[in-house]
Every structure is written in structure tokens, then in C-alpha cells.
Design a protein around this motif. Sequence first.
Motif, PDB file in Angstrom:
ATOM      1  N   ARG A   1     -19.083  58.291  68.889  1.00 31.81           N
ATOM      2  CA  ARG A   1     -19.371  57.891  67.534  1.00 31.81           C
ATOM      3  C   ARG A   1     -18.748  56.530  67.249  1.00 31.81           C
ATOM      4  NH1 ARG A   1     -19.336  62.259  62.722  1.00 31.81           N
ATOM      5  NH2 ARG A   1     -21.462  62.636  63.290  1.00 31.81           N
ATOM      6  N   ALA A   2     -19.447  55.683  66.569  1.00 31.63           N
ATOM      7  CA  ALA A   2     -18.923  54.368  66.229  1.00 31.63           C
ATOM      8  C   ALA A   2     -18.080  54.474  64.962  1.00 31.63           C
ATOM      9  CB  ALA A   2     -20.080  53.397  66.010  1.00 31.63           C
ATOM     10  N   TRP A   3     -17.052  53.636  64.868  1.00 32.27           N
ATOM     11  CA  TRP A   3     -16.185  53.640  63.697  1.00 32.27           C
ATOM     12  C   TRP A   3     -16.250  52.277  63.035  1.00 32.27           C
ATOM     13  CZ3 TRP A   3     -14.461  58.334  62.539  1.00 32.27           C
ATOM     14  CH2 TRP A   3     -14.453  59.272  63.563  1.00 32.27           C
ATOM     15  N   ARG A   4     -16.146  52.305  61.725  1.00 34.00           N
ATOM     16  CA  ARG A   4     -16.197  51.058  60.963  1.00 34.00           C
ATOM     17  C   ARG A   4     -14.800  50.479  60.842  1.00 34.00           C
ATOM     18  NH1 ARG A   4     -19.077  52.931  55.599  1.00 34.00           N
ATOM     19  NH2 ARG A   4     -17.834  54.737  56.015  1.00 34.00           N
ATOM     20  N   GLU A   5     -14.737  49.144  60.772  1.00 31.13           N
ATOM     21  CA  GLU A   5     -13.468  48.499  60.469  1.00 31.13           C
ATOM     22  C   GLU A   5     -13.392  48.293  58.978  1.00 31.13           C
ATOM     23  OE1 GLU A   5     -12.159  45.169  62.641  1.00 31.13           O
ATOM     24  OE2 GLU A   5     -12.999  45.885  64.512  1.00 31.13           O
ATOM     25  N   SER A   6     -12.209  48.276  58.478  1.00 34.06           N
ATOM     26  CA  SER A   6     -12.004  48.072  57.050  1.00 34.06           C
ATOM     27  C   SER A   6     -12.513  46.698  56.655  1.00 34.06           C
ATOM     28  CB  SER A   6     -10.517  48.246  56.760  1.00 34.06           C
ATOM     29  OG  SER A   6     -10.052  47.324  55.854  1.00 34.06           O
ATOM     30  N   SER A   7     -13.044  46.586  55.445  1.00 34.14           N
ATOM     31  CA  SER A   7     -13.592  45.313  54.986  1.00 34.14           C
ATOM     32  C   SER A   7     -12.508  44.257  54.818  1.00 34.14           C
ATOM     33  CB  SER A   7     -14.363  45.496  53.676  1.00 34.14           C
ATOM     34  OG  SER A   7     -13.497  46.039  52.701  1.00 34.14           O
ATOM     35  N   PRO A  16     -16.785  57.739  60.126  1.00 29.44           N
ATOM     36  CA  PRO A  16     -17.831  57.351  61.086  1.00 29.44           C
ATOM     37  C   PRO A  16     -18.818  56.380  60.441  1.00 29.44           C
ATOM     38  CG  PRO A  16     -17.899  59.717  60.633  1.00 29.44           C
ATOM     39  CD  PRO A  16     -16.803  59.138  59.805  1.00 29.44           C
ATOM     40  N   SER A  17     -19.343  55.453  61.258  1.00 27.68           N
ATOM     41  CA  SER A  17     -20.346  54.518  60.740  1.00 27.68           C
ATOM     42  C   SER A  17     -21.649  55.257  60.509  1.00 27.68           C
ATOM     43  CB  SER A  17     -20.566  53.359  61.706  1.00 27.68           C
ATOM     44  OG  SER A  17     -21.234  53.813  62.849  1.00 27.68           O
ATOM     45  N   ARG A  18     -22.505  54.696  59.692  1.00 25.04           N
ATOM     46  CA  ARG A  18     -23.775  55.358  59.377  1.00 25.04           C
ATOM     47  C   ARG A  18     -24.888  54.948  60.322  1.00 25.04           C
ATOM     48  NH1 ARG A  18     -23.872  56.609  53.125  1.00 25.04           N
ATOM     49  NH2 ARG A  18     -21.648  56.867  52.888  1.00 25.04           N
ATOM     50  N   GLY A  19     -24.677  53.973  61.147  1.00 23.79           N
ATOM     51  CA  GLY A  19     -25.700  53.532  62.084  1.00 23.79           C
ATOM     52  C   GLY A  19     -25.803  54.476  63.270  1.00 23.79           C
ATOM     53  N   PRO A  20     -26.836  54.292  64.076  1.00 23.26           N
ATOM     54  CA  PRO A  20     -26.994  55.156  65.258  1.00 23.26           C
ATOM     55  C   PRO A  20     -25.874  54.905  66.263  1.00 23.26           C
ATOM     56  CG  PRO A  20     -28.580  53.363  65.302  1.00 23.26           C
ATOM     57  CD  PRO A  20     -27.867  53.282  63.982  1.00 23.26           C
ATOM     58  N   GLY A  21     -25.474  55.963  66.913  1.00 23.33           N
ATOM     59  CA  GLY A  21     -24.440  55.838  67.931  1.00 23.33           C
ATOM     60  C   GLY A  21     -25.041  55.360  69.244  1.00 23.33           C
ATOM     61  N   VAL A  25     -29.083  55.196  70.495  1.00 22.44           N
ATOM     62  CA  VAL A  25     -29.699  53.910  70.868  1.00 22.44           C
ATOM     63  C   VAL A  25     -30.280  54.010  72.273  1.00 22.44           C
ATOM     64  CG1 VAL A  25     -29.224  51.476  71.367  1.00 22.44           C
ATOM     65  CG2 VAL A  25     -28.255  52.531  69.313  1.00 22.44           C
ATOM     66  N   LEU A  26     -29.524  54.575  73.200  1.00 19.18           N
ATOM     67  CA  LEU A  26     -29.990  54.727  74.579  1.00 19.18           C
ATOM     68  C   LEU A  26     -31.226  55.613  74.658  1.00 19.18           C
ATOM     69  CD1 LEU A  26     -29.456  54.178  77.586  1.00 19.18           C
ATOM     70  CD2 LEU A  26     -28.073  56.247  77.607  1.00 19.18           C
ATOM     71  N   LEU A  27     -31.214  56.731  73.937  1.00 22.15           N
ATOM     72  CA  LEU A  27     -32.368  57.630  73.946  1.00 22.15           C
ATOM     73  C   LEU A  27     -33.607  56.956  73.357  1.00 22.15           C
ATOM     74  CD1 LEU A  27     -30.682  61.000  72.947  1.00 22.15           C
ATOM     75  CD2 LEU A  27     -31.634  60.383  75.176  1.00 22.15           C
ATOM     76  N   GLU A  28     -33.436  56.206  72.286  1.00 18.58           N
ATOM     77  CA  GLU A  28     -34.577  55.509  71.678  1.00 18.58           C
ATOM     78  C   GLU A  28     -35.139  54.453  72.626  1.00 18.58           C
ATOM     79  OE1 GLU A  28     -37.648  54.749  69.401  1.00 18.58           O
ATOM     80  OE2 GLU A  28     -36.257  56.395  69.071  1.00 18.58           O
TER      81      GLU A  28
END
Length: 102
Positions: A1-7, A16-21, A25-28
Motif C-alpha cells: 500500500r502506498a502512503w502519503r507524505e504530510s503536506s 493510506p493513499s487513495r490512488g491505486p497501489g 497498477v501492474l494488474l491493469e
Amino acid sequence: RAWRESSSGGSADLRPSRGPGPLEVLLEEERSRIVRDALAALAPLHREVLILAEYEELDMATIAEVVGAEVGAVKVRLHRARKKLRSALEGYMASGVLTRAE
């Protein structure tokens, strides 16, 4: 899972970030490759009308004009192209690699 950095640029935000992990991405990418390969394997006349209809979203009359054929011939080519593409992707559909769009 990707994590966001603080603004603020300081410490990591542990939500957790809301974008695809990476896995999504690999499966797509793999699904896209499978469909591209199946499209490339179609006869040129079938591939042409399928791309114009599905990707370019052109109507039958416009496709007929572009390819220089009658609307009836375009409909037949499109039907055959869809049937061959479905057949080529059938194994992937059965295994769950590809799923039908809802």
C-alpha cells in the motif's frame, strides 16, 4: 500500500493513499497488454472497425465513410471482430484475469 507524505513536508502521513497501489497498477498494465495483443491478432479490416467503434466512439455511418464501405458491411465486420476478440479473451475471462465491464 502506498502512503502519503504530510503536506507540510515533515513526517509521513500514516493514512493510506487513495490512488491505486503497485499491484493494481501492474494488474491493469497486464490486462491492457492482453487486450492489445488480442486486438493486434485480428484481421486488419476487423481491427479497424472495432477500434473506430469502441475506442473512437464513431457511429456506423461515419465508420463506413472512413473505411470506404457500406454501413451493412461495417456492421458485419464489427460483429465478427467482437466475436473473434471475445473468443481470444475467453480463457482470460474464465480465469478471472479479465472481468466484464459493469
